[in-house]
Motif scaffolding. Sequence first.
Motif, PDB file in Angstrom:
ATOM      1  N   LYS A  53       0.829  -1.210   0.000  1.00  0.00           N
ATOM      2  CA  LYS A  53       0.000   0.000   0.000  1.00  0.00           C
ATOM      3  C   LYS A  53       0.864   1.262   0.000  1.00  0.00           C
ATOM      4  N   ILE A 111     -10.085  -0.684  -1.927  1.00  0.00           N
ATOM      5  CA  ILE A 111     -10.172  -1.888  -1.083  1.00  0.00           C
ATOM      6  C   ILE A 111      -9.930  -1.471   0.373  1.00  0.00           C
ATOM      7  N   SER A 112      -8.783  -0.859   0.563  1.00  0.00           N
ATOM      8  CA  SER A 112      -8.336  -0.608   1.929  1.00  0.00           C
ATOM      9  C   SER A 112      -9.135   0.479   2.637  1.00  0.00           C
ATOM     10  N   ALA A 114     -12.392   1.014   2.162  1.00  0.00           N
ATOM     11  CA  ALA A 114     -13.834   0.725   2.064  1.00  0.00           C
ATOM     12  C   ALA A 114     -14.561   0.931   3.390  1.00  0.00           C
ATOM     13  N   ASP A 115     -13.853   0.783   4.506  1.00  0.00           N
ATOM     14  CA  ASP A 115     -14.498   0.942   5.804  1.00  0.00           C
ATOM     15  C   ASP A 115     -14.202   2.313   6.407  1.00  0.00           C
ATOM     16  N   ARG A 117     -11.233   3.609   6.783  1.00  0.00           N
ATOM     17  CA  ARG A 117      -9.863   3.711   7.301  1.00  0.00           C
ATOM     18  C   ARG A 117      -8.974   4.440   6.305  1.00  0.00           C
ATOM     19  N   GLU A 138     -15.041  -3.625  -0.844  1.00  0.00           N
ATOM     20  CA  GLU A 138     -13.701  -4.214  -0.834  1.00  0.00           C
ATOM     21  C   GLU A 138     -13.617  -5.436  -1.749  1.00  0.00           C
TER      22      GLU A 138
ATOM     23  N   ASN B  80     -15.989  -4.971  10.925  1.00  0.00           N
ATOM     24  CA  ASN B  80     -15.482  -3.606  11.093  1.00  0.00           C
ATOM     25  C   ASN B  80     -14.081  -3.393  10.549  1.00  0.00           C
ATOM     26  N   HIS B  81     -13.712  -4.159   9.534  1.00  0.00           N
ATOM     27  CA  HIS B  81     -12.392  -3.990   8.939  1.00  0.00           C
ATOM     28  C   HIS B  81     -12.451  -4.547   7.520  1.00  0.00           C
ATOM     29  N   ALA B  82     -12.432  -3.642   6.528  1.00  0.00           N
ATOM     30  CA  ALA B  82     -12.671  -4.049   5.136  1.00  0.00           C
ATOM     31  C   ALA B  82     -11.692  -5.113   4.657  1.00  0.00           C
ATOM     32  N   GLU B  83     -10.412  -4.952   4.972  1.00  0.00           N
ATOM     33  CA  GLU B  83      -9.426  -5.914   4.465  1.00  0.00           C
ATOM     34  C   GLU B  83      -9.656  -7.289   5.087  1.00  0.00           C
ATOM     35  N   LYS B  86     -12.795  -8.848   3.547  1.00  0.00           N
ATOM     36  CA  LYS B  86     -12.475  -9.384   2.217  1.00  0.00           C
ATOM     37  C   LYS B  86     -11.819 -10.758   2.359  1.00  0.00           C
ATOM     38  N   ARG B  89     -14.339 -13.395   3.487  1.00  0.00           N
ATOM     39  CA  ARG B  89     -15.270 -13.811   2.427  1.00  0.00           C
ATOM     40  C   ARG B  89     -14.570 -14.617   1.335  1.00  0.00           C
TER      41      ARG B  89
END
Lengths: 207, 188
Positions: A53, A111-112, A114-115, A117, A138, B80-83, B86, B89
């Motif tokens: 990243k 992606i990173s 998306a929430d 952050r 994401e 609560n954490h997109a990475e 992902k 899933r």
Amino acid sequence: MSARNSDRHYGWVAIVLHWFMAPAIIGMFALGWWMRQLSYYDPWYRQGPELHKGIGILLLALLVFRLLWKWLNPAPAAEPRTPRWQALAARAAHGAIYLLLLAIMISGYLISTADGRAIEVFGWFSVPATIQGIANQEDIAGEIHEILAWTLMALVALHALAALKHHFIDRDGTLRKILGLHPKSVSSDNYPQPKATLTSATTTTSK
Amino acid sequence: MKKLAVFLFAALLGATAQAAEYKIDTKGAHAFIQFRIKHLGYSWLYGRFDDFDGSFYYDDKAPEKSSVNVNIDVTSLNSNHAERDKHLRSADFLDTAKFPSATFKSTGFEPQGDGMAKLTGELTLRGVTKPITIDVTNIGGGKDPWGGYRQGFTGTAEFELKDFGIDYNLGPASQKVEMILDIEGIKI
Ligand code: HEM
């Protein structure tokens, strides 16, 4: 060597950008692919993505600068004997590489973030989230990121093969131009002989 | 004849005032499907599924007749954490591209007294169907202030990740996942 491009030569800025970014981008692909296979207990499990990243954001900044620079400094003309369709195909491929890079970097960012952050760039600065909260953002961004990264690598391979073909088969100065070397004079007399003395590497084709 | 039918229907309604089919109130979000798993053995990590629906049948006079059906949209996983979401899933865990939904269908309900019960059923997750037992407690039920009738439960269940084909190694302390289920139903 001048910083700016001329109609026959690349300036050093374009050359440095090209040769700095090319290995970095291929390295980013390798790193992205590798870091996904790491086990949870691998010391790189966290560092891999941090590196990916961080470098990715720096490359994005560099890409923006490069596009601006390219806009202000059109590339030198294609080698004289290049068929028109090839010159057009090359321009299309270069454009596609830039577009793919931009899309890959943006999808990676999405992606990173998306929430909501932010992305930390080596503790140096952080890039805040903007677009967020799209359903399964994401996953969608990740899918796009992966597909485009593979597409980019395919195009990069084509791009490199085309450069080698110019050099070894057409024996023209295409590859030498981006290496910052003087155009080769042996394969054609389309070019007036450069006034500057040629380095030994460029004159060894005596038959 | 028509009057008789209306009368019978009304009588039936009266008789089944307590025995009824309830729709799980996901619309008002008075229902939660959460899970927790240990992180490295040092703390609990919580996540949930945001989208699901279902219904249950409950009769406080004959609780053993209770039954429940739930459909879960596994892609709605949220920790609560997109990475991390992902990753969870992806094929390493729930493989939601291949198995986007999970279901629970009850097969039995054994009251244990004091509003507690053992709810058994079949959980289908990641394409694998296995029986699980949920420890259920009826928290309460009755009229709500808006003209409806509600009934609510809490429950917990536990299973091994590998029972459902998840073999990603999160470490020895993280082989089991706990489900924490809270549902409130509105009488249909
Ligand atoms: C030079 C440009 C880039 C290339 C060639 C590249 C390549 C890749 C590749 C090949 C993967 C693995 C895809 C997969 O197998 O699913 C990946 C994953 C990823 N990349 Fe990039 N990437 C680039 C830039 C970026 C940028 C700028 C960011 C964000 C700031 C980023 C963030 C990510 C993230 C978060 C993942 C997902 C990792 C995971 O799901 O485990 N990438 N990248």
